[in-house]
Write a protein that holds these residues in place. Sequence first.
Motif, mmCIF file in Angstrom:
data_model
loop_
_atom_site.group_PDB
_atom_site.id
_atom_site.type_symbol
_atom_site.label_atom_id
_atom_site.label_comp_id
_atom_site.label_asym_id
_atom_site.label_seq_id
_atom_site.Cartn_x
_atom_site.Cartn_y
_atom_site.Cartn_z
ATOM 1 N N TYR A 322 -2.178 5.595 -9.056
ATOM 2 C CA TYR A 322 -2.024 4.464 -9.958
ATOM 3 C C TYR A 322 -2.044 3.185 -9.137
ATOM 4 O O TYR A 322 -1.166 2.972 -8.301
ATOM 5 C CB TYR A 322 -0.736 4.546 -10.778
ATOM 6 N N GLU A 325 -0.876 3.151 -5.480
ATOM 7 C CA GLU A 325 0.193 4.105 -5.216
ATOM 8 C C GLU A 325 -0.206 5.532 -5.593
ATOM 9 O O GLU A 325 -0.970 5.745 -6.525
ATOM 10 C CB GLU A 325 1.466 3.729 -5.996
ATOM 11 N N ILE A 327 1.431 8.604 -7.243
ATOM 12 C CA ILE A 327 2.603 8.870 -8.084
ATOM 13 C C ILE A 327 2.772 10.382 -8.243
ATOM 14 O O ILE A 327 1.813 11.099 -8.552
ATOM 15 C CB ILE A 327 2.458 8.220 -9.475
ATOM 16 N N LYS A 396 11.326 -3.557 -10.742
ATOM 17 C CA LYS A 396 10.024 -3.594 -10.079
ATOM 18 C C LYS A 396 9.957 -2.681 -8.856
ATOM 19 O O LYS A 396 8.862 -2.356 -8.381
ATOM 20 C CB LYS A 396 9.701 -5.024 -9.665
ATOM 21 N N VAL A 399 8.955 2.718 -8.282
ATOM 22 C CA VAL A 399 7.556 3.159 -8.330
ATOM 23 C C VAL A 399 7.467 4.630 -8.714
ATOM 24 O O VAL A 399 6.766 5.007 -9.656
ATOM 25 C CB VAL A 399 6.866 2.902 -6.978
ATOM 26 N N GLN A 400 8.150 5.497 -7.995
ATOM 27 C CA GLN A 400 8.157 6.919 -8.326
ATOM 28 C C GLN A 400 9.063 7.159 -9.533
ATOM 29 O O GLN A 400 9.989 6.395 -9.792
ATOM 30 C CB GLN A 400 8.639 7.734 -7.123
ATOM 31 N N ALA A 433 6.172 3.298 -11.770
ATOM 32 C CA ALA A 433 5.307 2.177 -11.388
ATOM 33 C C ALA A 433 5.882 0.837 -11.831
ATOM 34 O O ALA A 433 5.149 -0.058 -12.245
ATOM 35 C CB ALA A 433 3.890 2.380 -11.948
ATOM 36 N N GLY A 434 7.211 0.704 -11.744
ATOM 37 C CA GLY A 434 7.858 -0.556 -12.065
ATOM 38 C C GLY A 434 7.966 -0.880 -13.542
ATOM 39 O O GLY A 434 8.318 -1.998 -13.904
#
Length: 515
Positions: A322, A325, A327, A396, A399-400, A433-434
């Motif tokens: 994504y 990143e 994920i 933010k 992410v994971q 992903a925030g």
Amino acid sequence: MVSKDSVQPPSSTPSLAIEKEEDMVALKKQRMNKIEALQAAGFTPFAYRWNKTHSALQLQTTYEYLSPGEQDTRVEISFAGRVKSKRTFGKLIFLTLEDDTGNIQLYVEQQVMARDSFRCIKSLVDIGDIIGVQGWIKRTEKGELSIVAKDWQMLSKSLLPLPDKFHGITDVAKRYRLRHVDMIVHPSVRHILRKRASIVSAIRAFLERKQFVEVETPALHRIAGGADATPFVTYHEALDVKLTLRIATELFLKRCIVGGFERVYEIGRVFRNEGISTRHNPEFTSLELYEAYKDYEDMMLLTEQLIAWVAQQVCGTTEIDYMEEKIHLGAPFRRITMNELVKETLQVDILSYDEVTSAKSALEIQCKASENVKDWDSIDSLGKLLASCFEHYCEKLLVQPTFVLDYPIEISPLAKRHRKDPRLTERFELYIAGRELANAFSELNDPIEQRERLIRQLEESEHGDKELDEEFLVALEQGMPPTGGMGMGIDRLVMLLTNSSSIRQVIAFPLLKPE
């Protein structure tokens, strides 16, 4: 493939740059003249039907074995699609036809086709037209699988030309405003929307395997409930009553649990009269599900399983890319309380303080060092301060996949109090992903406390015209079993699984400001 709102297509891809108005009028007039010429030649410019025997993908797969120069005349091919390119070389014409599975080349040779038909396809067919062809399959000497056309029909004459293919996108909003053209010239748009359909189908298959019952609840509500959001207001003339489009499906689904269903869900449109951004569209699609005799721990397990299942079914893996990143969508997801996360980020344990002023002072000292101080003057409780710090500093960073647990009671009016800390609720939100992707509770089933909480929410709400949903409260008084509930944003899940940066990319026709 990275998909971004601002992505520029390759130079060979048509853009949505529209020619000057006078040029468009002239082109349209030319095509109107061609309609008359087609009719004079015995063609119907807008056909009723066409018997299509193969798709482009079927042809590419079935005849993959053909070598350059080899042909198969045993089977008559009947194909239909939109003309995407046209090249004329005297007595030979090459066209590229596209259907919803891909492209196939059309090989038109004067000595194979009747003279009048060849002349018409040469002079009266334009890029953008939809035509039907009959013939047989061959692979050219250059290796291009092609239909050798022996006959053709105009199925729909395009009066407007496709955009100039030699210019990049100059106006991103134009893509969404002319979404049908965007779908024609950018097959990736159709790919995302197909994947969206597969994601929704996979969700339904997962829930049906777990014996959830799909329910359709009203979209028109007398009282906007289930969330603190501004509704769209409408009016029913026959009943002489003001109604709103629903801002959530929650309260009616809970009434189904009261009514005896033990597992229910709804995938439906929700409407909130609020801003537009890369993450928000005023109408969006949500999944809400409720299961009797479960709590928010059970909802975490269910949410993990659901996302991993859908990713595996649609993407073939739980490891996805994504943006920049990688994920990891396989269970288990990280679990951390909101207070622990804020403490980890800001080195301040907000819930260790007895009153909000001391916590604010500690935060201001900590945040001044990083020159990232937020204004907390209007915040009057530890719970609201905790939620504000989480939103401003922590979201933010997630992410994971991360379950953020135990939200303050002040911002969770429909969730049960935490059994270990009455300042908190048994609620989690899932962040990937925030972005928030899902929200779940151990549902509050005490009608007395629920009434008190909703009254307090109304008193503090910015939406002063709201009122209590007495029908829902009366239903709770009938008795609702212990229940776990979860809501998920379908559009955001599709964004994640299609590598799309904007919600507008995953909605067929997003809402836009009028030109």
